[in-house]
Design an enzyme around this catalytic site. Structure first.
Site, mmCIF file in Angstrom:
data_model
loop_
_atom_site.group_PDB
_atom_site.id
_atom_site.type_symbol
_atom_site.label_atom_id
_atom_site.label_comp_id
_atom_site.label_asym_id
_atom_site.label_seq_id
_atom_site.Cartn_x
_atom_site.Cartn_y
_atom_site.Cartn_z
ATOM 1 N N ALA A 154 0.828 -1.210 0.000
ATOM 2 C CA ALA A 154 0.000 0.000 0.000
ATOM 3 C C ALA A 154 0.860 1.255 0.000
ATOM 4 O O ALA A 154 0.601 2.205 -0.759
ATOM 5 C CB ALA A 154 -0.934 -0.017 1.210
ATOM 6 N N TYR A 155 1.870 1.271 0.841
ATOM 7 C CA TYR A 155 2.740 2.443 0.944
ATOM 8 C C TYR A 155 3.498 2.663 -0.361
ATOM 9 O O TYR A 155 3.555 3.782 -0.887
ATOM 10 C CB TYR A 155 3.705 2.259 2.110
ATOM 11 C CG TYR A 155 4.643 3.415 2.334
ATOM 12 C CD1 TYR A 155 4.162 4.630 2.812
ATOM 13 C CD2 TYR A 155 6.005 3.300 2.085
ATOM 14 C CE1 TYR A 155 5.020 5.705 3.033
ATOM 15 C CE2 TYR A 155 6.870 4.356 2.308
ATOM 16 C CZ TYR A 155 6.371 5.561 2.781
ATOM 17 O OH TYR A 155 7.231 6.616 2.987
ATOM 18 N N ALA A 156 4.080 1.583 -0.909
ATOM 19 C CA ALA A 156 4.841 1.712 -2.153
ATOM 20 C C ALA A 156 3.946 2.161 -3.298
ATOM 21 O O ALA A 156 4.358 2.965 -4.144
ATOM 22 C CB ALA A 156 5.528 0.392 -2.487
ATOM 23 N N SER A 158 1.318 4.050 -3.100
ATOM 24 C CA SER A 158 1.037 5.480 -2.952
ATOM 25 C C SER A 158 2.231 6.319 -3.387
ATOM 26 O O SER A 158 2.067 7.396 -3.973
ATOM 27 C CB SER A 158 0.646 5.795 -1.504
ATOM 28 O OG SER A 158 1.761 5.746 -0.628
ATOM 29 N N LYS A 159 3.427 5.838 -3.126
ATOM 30 C CA LYS A 159 4.613 6.595 -3.496
ATOM 31 C C LYS A 159 4.943 6.446 -4.988
ATOM 32 O O LYS A 159 5.582 7.325 -5.581
ATOM 33 C CB LYS A 159 5.795 6.168 -2.634
ATOM 34 C CG LYS A 159 5.633 6.553 -1.162
ATOM 35 C CD LYS A 159 5.489 8.052 -0.973
ATOM 36 C CE LYS A 159 5.527 8.446 0.484
ATOM 37 N NZ LYS A 159 5.497 9.918 0.692
#
Length: 247
Positions: A154-156, A158-159
């Protein structure tokens, strides 16, 4: 509080602590007036402003949720009214949440994307409208987009959107003498990274790069200082700052 016509003015979101605070302090040391934008921790933001002023710099704090377009627009309007313009925008505000994709809470996913994607879009929209010629827009990405570590989907994701926004905006600002880049740290010793990790995990990740240590907020601020200032030939890039973990 006033600035000379030659003095550059920077807005740093997420500027109350971690990498954002290091960036705010470094840009102030470079001679820029710094607007420290914080989401909710006024005490930390005031501490950052006080540290900059004690070191001889100029700074002021402003509150805004980066995903709220009206709040962000109000910050830009206030900074322009007080200091005369905006030359550098560093969007360091961000949220991290880790879990395997199969069990990831979709409500958390929505909140993460609201801050990291919508927030980046909103801040960049205002920056595109207001940054003066010769300025720079810098977004915070992550080296995890290339590392592909478990629990970081999820974090990757978004980035990855941050990287795309930065590249496209750099091309959209053709002819205006404004650079747009993303800076992608590796594991960095901040509360955002350290929270929830045991010592073995931290030690393992520290040794993933050839320098065998975690990055520091100052390591990242050093690169942002370059991109925000004299590094004018760096444009439309995602700059990986991770001690050699990935290229």
């Amino acid at each position: 509080m006033s600035t000379t016509p030659e003095q550059r003015v920077a807005i740093v979101t997420g500027g109350s602590r971690g990498i954002g605070r290091a960036v705010a302090e470094r840009l102030a040391a470079d001679g820029q007036t710094v607007a420290v934008v914080y989401a909710g921790n006024k005490t930390e933001a005031d501490n950052t402003v006080a540290a900059i002023r004690e070191a001889g710099g100029r700074a002021a704090a402003y509150q805004a949720d980066v995903a709220d377009e009206q709040a962000v627009a109000a910050v830009f309007d206030s900074v322009i009214a007080e200091f005369g313009g905006v030359d550098v925008v560093v969007n360091s505000a961000g949220m991290m949440a880790l879990a395997p994709l199969a069990s990831f809470d979709l409500d958390v996913l929505d909140r993460l994307h609201r801050t990291n994607i919508r927030g980046t879009f909103v801040v960049n929209q205002q920056a595109a409208r207001h940054v003066r010629p010769g300025g720079a827009i810098i977004n915070m990405s992550t080296s995890v987009t290339k590392l592909g570590l478990p629990t970081y989907a999820a974090y990757a994701a978004s980035k990855g959107a941050v990287d795309a926004i930065s590249l496209v905006l750099a091309k959209e600002l053709r002819g205006r003498d404004i650079t747009v880049n993303a800076v992608a740290p590796g594991p960095t010793a901040t509360a955002l990274f350290l929270d929830g990790k045991d010592e073995d995990t931290i030690d393992t990740m520290a040794k993933m790069n050839p320098l065998e240590r975690l990055g520091t907020p100052e390591d990242i601020a050093e690169v942002i200082s370059l991109v925000a200032g004299r590094g004018r030939w760096i444009n439309g890039q995602t700059v990986y700052v991770n001690g050699g973990m990935v290229a």
